[in-house]
Design a protein around this motif. Sequence first.
Motif, PDB file in Angstrom:
ATOM      1  N   ARG A  13      -3.600   0.512  -6.327  1.00 52.91           N
ATOM      2  CA  ARG A  13      -2.709  -0.648  -6.486  1.00 52.91           C
ATOM      3  C   ARG A  13      -1.288  -0.163  -6.814  1.00 52.91           C
ATOM      4  O   ARG A  13      -0.429  -0.126  -5.957  1.00 52.91           O
ATOM      5  N   ASP A  14      -1.041   0.314  -8.023  1.00 56.86           N
ATOM      6  CA  ASP A  14       0.316   0.759  -8.359  1.00 56.86           C
ATOM      7  C   ASP A  14       0.681   1.993  -7.522  1.00 56.86           C
ATOM      8  O   ASP A  14       1.816   2.130  -7.062  1.00 56.86           O
ATOM      9  N   HIS A 202      -0.035   1.730 -20.054  1.00 56.41           N
ATOM     10  CA  HIS A 202       0.311   1.729 -18.620  1.00 56.41           C
ATOM     11  C   HIS A 202       1.750   2.245 -18.589  1.00 56.41           C
ATOM     12  O   HIS A 202       2.690   1.483 -18.777  1.00 56.41           O
ATOM     13  N   HIS A 204       5.027   4.369 -17.015  1.00 61.54           N
ATOM     14  CA  HIS A 204       5.702   4.911 -15.831  1.00 61.54           C
ATOM     15  C   HIS A 204       6.515   6.142 -16.230  1.00 61.54           C
ATOM     16  O   HIS A 204       6.829   6.348 -17.395  1.00 61.54           O
ATOM     17  N   ASN A 238       3.298   7.009 -11.987  1.00 55.99           N
ATOM     18  CA  ASN A 238       2.550   6.544 -13.168  1.00 55.99           C
ATOM     19  C   ASN A 238       2.035   7.762 -13.934  1.00 55.99           C
ATOM     20  O   ASN A 238       2.169   8.892 -13.478  1.00 55.99           O
TER      21      ASN A 238
END
Length: 498
Positions: A13-14, A202, A204, A238
Amino acid sequence: MSDRLYVFDTTLRDGEQVPGCQLNTIEKIEVAKALEELGVDVIEAGFPISSPGDFNSVIEISKAVTWPTICALTRAVEKDIEVAADALRFAKHKRIHTGIGTSDYHIKHKFNSTREEIIERAVAAVKYARRFVDDVEFYAEDAGRSDNEYLARVVEAVIKAGATVVNIPDTTGYCLPEEYGRKIKYLMENVNGVHNAILSTHCHNDLGMATANTIAGVMNGARQVEVTINGIGERAGNTSLEEVAMILKSHKDIGIDTNINTKKIYGISRMVSSLMNMPVQPNKAIVGRNAFAHSSGIHQDGVLKNRESYEIIDPVDVGVDENSIVLTARSGRAALKHRLEVLGVTLDKEKLDQAYEDFLKLADKKKDINDDDVLMLVGKERKENGRIKLEYLQVSSGVGIKPVASVCLTIAGEPFEAASSGNGPVDAAINAVKQIIRRQTTVKEFLIQAITKGSDDVGKVHMQVEYEGSVYYGFGANTDIIAASVEAYIDAINKFVI
Ligand code: KIV
Ligand code: ZN
C-alpha cells in the motif's frame, strides 16, 4: 519474558504508491505469500476505493493468504469504508484502517475544519467501520506534528468508539527519535483506556530517522510497527522491516520479539526490488549488497580470525548464503529451482522450463549468474505481455559516424519496420521506434545501471516517458544496453498504447 511486537507490512500500500513501483494483482499475490512466509502479522493490501486494481488486489490477496490479517485503507468517509469492507469479504482475518489528519496543518488547510469537528468525524468513521469488522485501526495522519494534548483526546475518543489499534504516523518524517518516543509515552500515560488498544508506529524517512523513530516508539510502549520491505515508500520511504527485525533480534536487551523468520529477509528483499524495479542501494543496512562485504585488509583479517570482530549479524541469519549466490552455465534446472525458492519464487514445471531456457541463453553471454539476473529472467516473462513487442534491433555507431538504427516492432502481432539516425545509438533506436508508434512522447528520465559489476553484466534501464501530460514508467534489462533502453521505452509506451 519478552513482549510481542506486531509487524504490519505496508509494502503493498504505502510502498506501492511510489511512482514506477506499481504491481499487478499476480505480482502482489506473490509478494503477499512471501510476506506470509516471512511471518508478518498484518498485510496492508491496498486502498480499495482508490482504483479497481486496488479493490481487486485486496480481494485476491484475501483469498491467497491464510494467517496474516488483511488490512484495507480508507479515508474517514462512509463510501470508502463500505468499499473496503466489500473488498475484504474473503479475508480470514480482516481489518479496516481508517483515519483523518489531526495536525493543525491538516485540520485548517486540508479540511478547513476545527479540532472538535475532526474528533466527531474520527469517531463516526471508527463506529461505522465497526459495523463491518471487529478489528478497526485508526490513523491520526500527521500525528508527528500534532499537538500531544489534542492527539491524546483523539486517541481516547477513537478507542472508546471501538478502535482496536491506533496508528500514530509521522507522515512527513519530521520527528526526532526522542520527540517521537516522548509522544508515544505521553499517549500511554495520558489516554484513558489506552490498554484497550495497541498503539502503532508509522514513520516516514524524510530526515533518515524512520527506523530510529520506530524503535523509540516501541521502547515507549507501541506494540505494532508499520514497515515496508527495503524501506520503500513515498519520497524517502517508510521504516524498513528488515532493520527493525534485526535491531530487535540483535538487541535482546530491549526485550521485544517479533514473529519474523529473519532467514527469509534476503529472498523477499530481492523479490520486491526486482518486481518493483527499485534497486536496493549497495550500502543499505541488512540487505544492501555491501552490507556484509569487508574490503579493508584489517577488517578482512579480523573477520577471518573471528566473524564477530567486525560483524554484528551473521549473514546466514538474514538468508544470505554466500556459497549459493552464483550460478553458471553448468548449473542444472534443480539449482535454478532451488535459487528461485530461496528468493521466494515458486514456478510450475512449464514456467521453470522457460526460465531455464532463458537462463542458459544468458549464461552463454555472462559467466556468473547472480540473484538479480535470476529474478530479472523470471520478471521478463511478465513484461512480455504488452501489445507492442521488439522483434529486432540493429544499430551502427562509433567514433566519427552518425549513429543509425533500424527496428522491427510487432503491434498486436503485425510487423512494422523503421530506420532513423540520432544523437547517439539510444537516441537513434528510440527515434526509429517513434516513427512506428507515431505518438508525441518525451523521455523525461533515463537511468542506466549495471546490475552488479563486469563488462558482461546485465544492464538495467529505468525510463520515464511523458505522453499527453502524464508520465509513464518503463523498465528494461539486457546484456546489450541499447536493447535494454529500447525495451524500457517500449515497456513505458505499452502502458498508454492500448
Ligand atoms: O503516512 C501516513 O500518514 C499514512 C497514513 C495513510 C496511514 O500512510
Ligand atoms: Zn505513510
